[in-house]
Design an enzyme around this catalytic site. Sequence first.
Site, PDB file in Angstrom:
ATOM      1  N   CYS A  74      31.987   4.722  88.218  1.00 56.96           N
ATOM      2  CA  CYS A  74      32.585   6.065  88.175  1.00 56.96           C
ATOM      3  C   CYS A  74      34.090   5.984  88.401  1.00 56.96           C
ATOM      4  O   CYS A  74      34.556   5.267  89.280  1.00 56.96           O
ATOM      5  CB  CYS A  74      31.971   6.963  89.245  1.00 56.96           C
ATOM      6  N   GLU A 125      18.971  -1.421  59.989  1.00 59.66           N
ATOM      7  CA  GLU A 125      19.347  -1.954  61.302  1.00 59.66           C
ATOM      8  C   GLU A 125      19.307  -3.470  61.262  1.00 59.66           C
ATOM      9  O   GLU A 125      18.432  -4.066  60.640  1.00 59.66           O
ATOM     10  CB  GLU A 125      18.379  -1.417  62.367  1.00 59.66           C
ATOM     11  N   CYS A 128      30.005  10.248  96.360  1.00 61.97           N
ATOM     12  CA  CYS A 128      29.440   8.930  96.673  1.00 61.97           C
ATOM     13  C   CYS A 128      30.388   8.126  97.553  1.00 61.97           C
ATOM     14  O   CYS A 128      31.605   8.087  97.308  1.00 61.97           O
ATOM     15  CB  CYS A 128      29.153   8.164  95.375  1.00 61.97           C
ATOM     16  N   GLN A 173      19.735   5.658  74.268  1.00 64.39           N
ATOM     17  CA  GLN A 173      20.789   6.509  74.816  1.00 64.39           C
ATOM     18  C   GLN A 173      20.615   6.594  76.322  1.00 64.39           C
ATOM     19  O   GLN A 173      19.506   6.706  76.840  1.00 64.39           O
ATOM     20  CB  GLN A 173      20.723   7.912  74.191  1.00 64.39           C
ATOM     21  N   PHE A 230      22.624   1.777  61.084  1.00 66.04           N
ATOM     22  CA  PHE A 230      22.642   1.314  62.475  1.00 66.04           C
ATOM     23  C   PHE A 230      21.598   2.124  63.252  1.00 66.04           C
ATOM     24  O   PHE A 230      21.873   2.695  64.300  1.00 66.04           O
ATOM     25  CB  PHE A 230      24.033   1.464  63.101  1.00 66.04           C
ATOM     26  N   CYS A 283      33.351   1.070  93.372  1.00 61.75           N
ATOM     27  CA  CYS A 283      32.345   0.844  92.328  1.00 61.75           C
ATOM     28  C   CYS A 283      32.933   1.176  90.964  1.00 61.75           C
ATOM     29  O   CYS A 283      33.583   2.210  90.781  1.00 61.75           O
ATOM     30  CB  CYS A 283      31.110   1.705  92.594  1.00 61.75           C
ATOM     31  N   CYS A 315      30.426   6.073  70.144  1.00 60.69           N
ATOM     32  CA  CYS A 315      30.645   5.891  71.583  1.00 60.69           C
ATOM     33  C   CYS A 315      32.066   5.398  71.856  1.00 60.69           C
ATOM     34  O   CYS A 315      32.362   4.970  72.973  1.00 60.69           O
ATOM     35  CB  CYS A 315      29.625   4.916  72.163  1.00 60.69           C
ATOM     36  N   CYS A 346      23.546   6.216  94.883  1.00 64.60           N
ATOM     37  CA  CYS A 346      24.067   6.334  93.517  1.00 64.60           C
ATOM     38  C   CYS A 346      23.725   7.719  93.003  1.00 64.60           C
ATOM     39  O   CYS A 346      22.570   8.149  93.063  1.00 64.60           O
ATOM     40  CB  CYS A 346      23.464   5.269  92.597  1.00 64.60           C
ATOM     41  N   ASP A 374      25.559   5.492  63.345  1.00 61.06           N
ATOM     42  CA  ASP A 374      25.793   5.400  64.789  1.00 61.06           C
ATOM     43  C   ASP A 374      26.066   3.940  65.123  1.00 61.06           C
ATOM     44  O   ASP A 374      25.235   3.236  65.698  1.00 61.06           O
ATOM     45  CB  ASP A 374      24.567   5.920  65.545  1.00 61.06           C
TER      46      ASP A 374
END
Length: 398
Positions: free
Chosen positions: A59, A284, A50, A237, A264, A56, A356, A134, A330
């Site tokens: 990435c 949740e 890219c 996701q 969650f 940017c 994550c 992109c 999660d």
Amino acid sequence: MTQSSKIIRIAAKGDGVTADGRHAPFAAPGDTLHADGTVEHGPHHANPVCRHFGTCGACQLQHCDDAALADFVQNRVAYAARSQGMEPERLAAPAMSPPHSRRRASLRAINGGGRPLIGFTQAGSHKVVDMKECHVLDPRLFALIAPLRDYLSRLKGRYAIGIDMTLTDQGADLNISGFTPDGLDQTESLLDFSRDLQLARLTLDHGYGAESFWEPSPVTVTLGGYPVPFPPGAFLQATPDAEHALVSAAKEWLAGSERVADLFSGLGTFALALVGDATVLAAEAELSSITSLRATANGARLPLETSHRDLFRNPLRASEINGFDAVLLDPPRAGARSQVEQIAASDVSRVVYISCNPMSWAKDAALLAGKGFKLAELRPVGQFRWSTHVELASLFTR
């Protein structure tokens, strides 16, 4: 004098690192860092795909080939476990999302000298990189950039607009914040924009939450084979590939469990994949998400109980957890220390932890290890391609 050294790994923020601890931006494992600071490319150095790479903020690792990317993801997850004295019995190869697969993104738009600039921001900055290409976005989302730029070019004065994009069952769902159509002409033009692009939905957030502006039919996302009403801004996701990898791990590890607590749970990414083989409690805090999941479960007559519950302030207690064969959680990036403490104090013997953030996961995982759980398997996931953001699925048993 410092000698030339090989880059042996990628640091958490994307720099190449030598054995003696020197850092070099945009260096890949196998590159050589010379004494004068120059980098000689090695076998794992790739040409960035890219034109925006380096400015940017989306990435950080386009200079690494696929093997180096996979090693980075796996090593980040393994390091997090080992930092807390845990060694997985099995460390799987990472599941990597391919290019052009991201179905969710948050962009910014500003008036840059009389013309609209739309894109991600620069790393550590509020400056917008005007997106001309992109390689992470799904092409259906990237195709909206030029029409958005054309629409915004008609606006006068300064503006700073947020654009959240999500692919749903019906197509692209846009939420625009910091912007209100001024007068009938702008309103009709925005309706034409939505109609011409066949948007699934367009919502506007004036600071009080998203309000529907265009929605020809109710918007859904399919999870576990069930179409779930999709509230504006709900969590999904980021790529279908990562969702598949995480859900497949959960289903494999929880096979045979008759009663599972999904904590969650969000819209039910895991609950809807597990229900049927097991009865599931989904808890949740986000009301719109749990309401959507409840409506889906009730409509399909699923053995799924839902609970609107803030698991940070009111975690499921050990005495409640004792009634389950297994727990899946999660949580957000900060982890779930209070909830994990209750899980560790319960009698449950199987825990699937999706995360994550490997470092907050590792701190929570250490609590489980201290109560007799072993880390049976660890599966790294590179959901955000060419990014230093790493995710994982883990299985704990005792």
